[in-house]
Structures are given as structure tokens and as C-alpha cells.
Enzyme design. Structure first.
Site, PDB file in Angstrom:
ATOM      1  N   PHE A  62      -1.188   9.164   5.882  1.00  0.00           N
ATOM      2  CA  PHE A  62      -2.163   8.094   5.663  1.00  0.00           C
ATOM      3  C   PHE A  62      -2.700   7.638   7.017  1.00  0.00           C
ATOM      4  O   PHE A  62      -1.946   7.592   8.000  1.00  0.00           O
ATOM      5  CB  PHE A  62      -1.503   6.875   4.995  1.00  0.00           C
ATOM      6  CG  PHE A  62      -1.097   7.120   3.568  1.00  0.00           C
ATOM      7  CD1 PHE A  62       0.084   7.784   3.262  1.00  0.00           C
ATOM      8  CD2 PHE A  62      -1.879   6.661   2.522  1.00  0.00           C
ATOM      9  CE1 PHE A  62       0.468   8.001   1.948  1.00  0.00           C
ATOM     10  CE2 PHE A  62      -1.511   6.872   1.203  1.00  0.00           C
ATOM     11  CZ  PHE A  62      -0.337   7.548   0.913  1.00  0.00           C
TER      12      PHE A  62
ATOM     13  N   THR B  53       2.715  12.784   2.542  1.00  0.00           N
ATOM     14  CA  THR B  53       1.287  12.486   2.641  1.00  0.00           C
ATOM     15  C   THR B  53       1.057  11.720   3.934  1.00  0.00           C
ATOM     16  O   THR B  53       1.812  10.814   4.266  1.00  0.00           O
ATOM     17  CB  THR B  53       0.796  11.656   1.442  1.00  0.00           C
ATOM     18  OG1 THR B  53       0.992  12.434   0.261  1.00  0.00           O
ATOM     19  CG2 THR B  53      -0.682  11.323   1.546  1.00  0.00           C
TER      20      THR B  53
END
Ligand code: PEP
Ligand code: MN
Length: 630
Positions: A531, A529
Site C-alpha cells: 500500500f 499487498t
């Protein structure tokens, strides 16, 4: 009479024009516009236009044909937008004012304010001084009611509109209110209008029960006539006709008529206009479709117990439904409903000792993947601030309650986290860094729970998407959506749910002292992921690293080749485009924003040159940040 000024006239020329107006026994009122600026000549008997025509800086002198001058479109072409903090009334916005007919007591007022504020209503209404047909009916709480309205404003941040009935009460009502309401029965109370002409607060002027549009506009002119108060909002609230099926007859004709004749905003009050709860929503929708700039609604926690106007008061559920419908209708007429959660957040001053201003805000409970990302980026000692929603992360950063925020924007298996893209446009923040986190999901349960005991799984939709293969092997489990991965671990622990499991990080299992039943349940180990780190002022988190990424968002016209032309700029200047994402523009169905990531520093000649060119080819551009890539 109006004196149209030449573009670029000097301050001295303007002063000379104003002096000659005064010498002629009239008052000059300067009205500045984008298109043209004028000096309105107010208050003298008929003057000759020749008096001013030859003065330097004068383009033209014209007579105003209407009995109202400062309120007329002839004098000011552009729409007046009345601004109270970040709330705007007029222009492209549809403003919502709602609240009880009367302020009855603290409990009902604060409950109303909180419910309405949660729905996004920006202006709270409520009468403290009530004009009642019967002298024996409830007359309002007076100043005590004003104090309760002030408390509701402090609690919710909503603006306050409340009625003033007498000239000697203007001062006290203006002390508490953001907008002073002049009721239908007082539309021609000329002493009251004159008193409101002396203050610097917006006035909501309701139409008299049997007033013509021209009489109404002349009342508005009274308030504007001194040149001190220009913020008048007109409110249609129904007029007396021969029809008795409804309390009044809503004159929706007045909306286009007023927009033609005046630059002032026009709102509609279908509660008094119809007097019947069930008729309020259809008329509110019709008013917005006809171009009104907002609605004023009466509502009550228990309408049947209201001390005034119960039969026309909505429940909060009815308000919620109506707001949804208005949000769908407004774009059809080129407007958007200005709900508080969709307004640009005003940067609040940092409150001392309130939170930890050096903290990094993240969404979720301790142990969330976002917290892990914060530690990966800022180090293990970073002070972290759990927040219930992504919006709260942005809000904390803008308010100075956290120095930085960290939010996910894309996952290699689940795709983009669209909400955060929208929040990047809505809030005034800068991207100052990014980090990529490997996400390992775990099936977590209470200590004695076995795999075979499980019937329910609590999972974030993103986490469920990333563990889709594992979950498919257990079709008997029902998957329940939650929006906080670590929070779901906490929940099954607190509920002692022995037939349930959650999907979350090992840090969450450790934090809540729960058992990992199965580790690494993501469909593919290449699960990352990305960020982004945000700050209010673009301050550098001091991580070092070369700035080599620029994030930009823009919109183009809906024309063939418009997007292509913007992309061509980057190609021609040799700027590498490493990501392109499109998102629908909230409130503008089937229109899109384009998010692009470029390789480089915003100060590189090729990048800054492309961005300059991009401005010419787009309808909106925002540089979200320039930072070292992860
Ligand atoms: C009101 O808004 O509370 C009110 C009394 O309205 P009107 O003056 O339109 O009757
Ligand atoms: Mn009322």
C-alpha cells in the site's frame, strides 16, 4: 495592421509603441504568444506602416488582409484556449456541453444536471430566455431559470452556458452564467455584440441561419474589438439550404475553414443542426473527426414531453453511448474528450467541520484490508475514513477532507492494481510512505450457514485471484464480483443470505459479527499487498525512517531505443531500479507510461542528476514521491 514585437523588448519600449498607436488615433491591443507577441492596431482608418516601423522594439509592421483582425490567425498564430476553472475549451481538448433546450422547472433541470455530471459532462446548457419562432410558444423562465441553473452548478460543479437575447439582459445573464450564448438569430445583433465586448465572460457565438463564415467572424470581431473580451467560442449549428429533410444543414466544412482562418475554438451543435434525434450522434462524431473542439447537445429526461425541441433531444442513455464513441474517435485526430472525471482536480479549500481533516481515507467499508493497512502504518488510534472508490480516496486528499490516503498498488499473487497507478498521474498528490500487509483471506458467512449450504460467493476480483486454488475445489459455487471486500460481508448480513459467503478479512467478520467458515484460503501464505500513503502537500507523516525510495512516472517518444536510453541513465549513475511497470496512457491507444521505483533519496546527487537527465529524454516526467521503503 499589426506590429510584431522583438523578443525581449522592454516595458518602456512597449509603452512607447502603445502610445504612438494612440497618438495616431487607434487603439493598441497586446496579444502575447509563445512564438511571437504583437500589438494589433485597431479602429483607425488606413495608417502608414512607416509610422511604427522605426520604433525601438518593433520587428515588423504588417497589414492584416482580413476584415476581422483580432479574431484572425494572422494576428494570433496559437489556438485560443478559453479557460473556466479547470475546464478548457480549445487546443487538444474536446469539450462536452449538454442539457435541455429550455430550463422548464427545477426537477427536470436538476435531474438533467446530475445525470450529465455523472457521465462526466463539464458544461450544462439550458435556455432561460428563449428565442422562439412563434410568439405563442414557451418563452423561457427568465431570471427564475437562471437561478435554477445556478443551483445546478452548486449541486454538480458543472459550468453553465445560457443564452442572452438582449443588450439590457447581458448584466443579469453574466451574473449567473459562466458562458453567455448568443443565438443564431442574434448573430448580427450589433448592440448585443457590443455589450458583450464590455464584459469579462466567455461568449459562445452561434452562426446565423444564413451567415457566411466571414460575416460570422466579423461578429466575433465585434466582441473582441475593445480588447477587453478575448474569449469567443464559435458554434456551428446548421445553416439554411434548399434541403428540407432536416431542420438545417450542418456545415462541417466550416470546421477546417475556421481553424485555418481563426485561432478561436470551434464547437458544433448537431441538435439544432439536424433537428432529428437519430441524426445527432452521427453528426457529432463527424464533427469531432473533422477537428471540432467540442459539441453542444440537447437532451431531456423525457424528450417527448419537452416544452421546446423535443424531437431533437437525446435521452441520457443516448448521450452516454455517444460520449463513449467520441472518446474512441478523438485520439484519432490528436484530441481527447475532457470528461470531468478525467480532468486534473482543482484543489478545493478545506471545508471547516466537514470531515475529519486528520483522517486517513481508504477504499471500502470498516474492516477492509486497506483499513488494516492504515492501522498498521499509522497505529491503532488512527482515524479512518471509509470511501466507496479509489478515486474518492484521492479526491478526499486533494480536497483536504483527509490528511492522508492509503491505497493498494500491488499484490504478490494478484499483481498490480492498475487503477491506482492511473490516479497517481491524474491527481496532484505525493507518495509519502508505504507499507506491506500480509493478506489472510477468510470465507465469511451468516452465523447458521454451513459450508454445504453455499451456492454463491461474493469476492473482489483481486481476492478471488488470490484464493484461486481454494475456489477451484468448489466448482459448484458461482463467483460474483464485488469491489468492496468488507462491504460484501455487510451485504450478505443485511440480506440475510444463507446460501452465500464473502471473502474478506477477519477484521470485517468481527466488525459485522459474522462467522468465519474457513480461515487462510489464499493460494499461498506468502500473500502480501503493498500500500502507498498519499498526501496533498507531501507532508511527512512523522514516522521517521530513512528516505530510501523514489517513485517516478514518465513517457518517452515512440522511437527505437527511447526506453533503453532512459534506463541507461540510472545504470550509468549507479542508481538501482527496483521496479518497472508500464501502463497504457488513457486516451492514447498503444502509448505507454513507465512507472519506476529507484533506491535512494530524491536529494541524493546520483538520483537528482538522473532525474535531470531524464527530463531531456522524455516527453513527460512526474516525481510521485520520495519516502522510506517498507
Ligand atoms: C439554443 O441553443 O437554445 C438555440 C436556440 O440555438 P440556435 O440559436 O442555434 O437556434
Ligand atoms: Mn433548442
Amino acid at each position: 495592421m499589426i506590429i510584431v514585437l522583438k523578443q525581449g523588448l522592454s516595458d518602456d519600449q512597449l509603452m512607447a509603441i502603445e502610445d504612438s498607436v494612440k497618438r495616431a488615433g487607434a487603439s493598441p491591443v497586446l496579444i502575447e504568444g509563445k512564438e511571437r507577441s504583437v500589438v494589433a492596431v485597431i479602429g483607425a482608418a488606413k495608417l502608414e506602416t512607416a509610422l511604427f516601423e522605426q520604433l525601438p522594439g518593433v520587428a515588423q509592421v504588417m497589414r492584416v488582409s482580413k476584415p476581422y483582425k483580432l479574431a484572425s490567425r494572422e494576428v494570433k498564430h496559437e489556438d485560443t484556449v478559453v479557460r473556466i476553472g479547470n475546464v478548457a475549451i480549445g487546443g487538444e481538448q474536446v469539450v462536452i456541453m449538454a442539457g435541455p433546450c429550455s430550463v422548464e422547472n427545477r426537477k427536470m433541470l436538476l435531474e438533467s444536471a446530475q445525470r450529465l455530471s455523472a457521465l462526466g459532462v463539464t458544461i450544462l446548457r439550458g435556455g432561460a430566455y428563449k428565442p422562439r419562432t412563434s410568439p405563442y410558444a414557451f418563452q423561457g423562465m427568465g431570471e427564475d431559470g437562471l437561478k435554477l441553473l445556478e443551483e445546478a452548478r452548486e449541486l454538480t460543479g458543472m459550468k453553465i452556458v445560457t443564452e442572452v437575447m438582449a443588450p439590457d439582459k447581458v448584466e443579469i445573464v453574466a451574473k449567473y452564467a459562466d458562458i453567455l450564448q448568443i443565438g443564431a438569430r442574434n448573430m448580427q445583433n450589433f448592440d448585443l455584440l457590443k455589450e458583450c465586448a464590455e464584459i469579462h465572460k466567455p461568449v459562445l457565438l452561434k452562426r446565423g441561419l444564413s451567415a457566411t463564415i466571414e460575416e460570422w467572424l466579423q461578429s466575433a470581431e465585434y466582441i473582441m474589438s475593445t480588447g477587453k473580451n478575448r474569449d469567443v467560442i464559435l458554434c456551428e449549428r446548421g445553416i439554411r439550404t434548399f434541403e428540407t429533410s432536416t431542420r438545417n444543414t450542418m456545415d462541417l466544412n466550416c470546421i477546417p475553414v475556421l481553424h485555418e482562418r481563426t485561432h478561436l475554438p470551434v464547437i458544433v451543435d448537431p441538435s439544432h443542426g439536424t433537428g432529428v434525434r437519430g441524426y445527432v450522434a452521427p453528426l457529432a462524431m463527424a464533427a469531432i473527426a473533422a477537428g471540432a473542439d467540442g459539441v453542444m447537445l440537447e437532451c431531456h429526461p423525457e424528450p417527448e414531453k419537452a416544452l421546446s425541441d423535443g424531437p431533437q433531444s437525446l435521452t441520457f442513455d443516448m448521450v452516454e453511448r455517444l460520449l463513449r464513441d467520441l472518446e474512441a474517435i478523438a485520439p484519432v485526430v490528436g484530441k481527447r474528450v475532457a470528461l470531468s472525471h478525467k480532468l486534473p482536480s482543482a484543489a478545493k479549500p478545506v471545508k471547516k467541520g466537514h470531515a475529519a481533516p486528520e483522517a486517513v481515507a481508504f477504499q471500502g467499508e470498516h474492516g477492509a484490508f486497506s483499513e488494516k493497512a492504515a492501522r498498521q502504518y499509522f497505529g491503532d488510534k488512527a482515524k479512518t475514513s471509509p470511501s466507496s472508490a479509489f478515486r474518492d480516496v484521492f479526491q478526499k486528499v486533494v480536497a483536504g477532507d483527509a490528511a492522508y490516503g492509503i491505497v493498494p498498488v500491488e499484490n504478490t499473487l494478484g499483481g498490480s492494481i492498475h487503477q491506482n497507478y492511473d490516479l497517481l498521474v491524474e491527481f496532484d498528490v505525493h507518495i509519502v510512505g508505504e507499507t506491506k500487509l500480509r493478506v489472510v483471506h477468510n470465507l465469511i458467512a451468516n452465523k447458521t450457514t454451513k459450508l454445504t449450504d453455499i451456492k454463491r460467493i461474493y469476492a473482489h476480483p483481486q481476492a478471488a485471484a488470490q484464493c484461486e486454488r481454494f475456489l477451484r475445489q468448489h466448482p459448484q459455487w458461482s463467483i460474483l464480483q464485488v469491489y468492496d471486500t468488507a462491504g460484501s460481508v455487510k451485504m450478505i448480513k443485511e440480506e440475510k443470505a444463507m446460501d452465500a459467503a464473502a471473502i474478506a478479512s477477519s477484521a470485517a467478520a468481527k466488525h459485522f459479527e459474522m462467522e468465519i467458515l474457513k480461515e487462510g484460503i489464499e493460494s499461498d501464505p506468502q500473500n502480501y499487498t503493498r500500500f502507498i500513503v498519499i498526501s496533498r502537500d507531501g507532508r511527512d507523516p512523522g514516522k521517521g525512517g530513512k528516505i530510501d525510495k523514489v517513485s517516478v512516472v514518465y513517457a518517452t517518444e515512440n522511437k527505437p531505443g527511447a526506453l533503453f536510453r532512459t534506463l541507461e541513465v540510472f545504470a550509468r549513475r549507479g542508481v538501482n531500479l527496483c521496479r518497472l511497470e508500464s501502463r497504457p496512457i488513457p486516451g492514447k491507444p498503444f502509448e505507454y507510461l513507465f512507472y519506476v521505483d529507484l533506491t535512494g533519496d530524491v536529494h541524493d546527487k546520483s538520483v537528482s542528476g538522473s532525474l535531470k537527465e531524464l527530463k531531456e529524454l522524455t516527453t513527460f516526467v512526474k516525481v510521485l514521491g520520495s519516502y522510506p521503503s517498507a
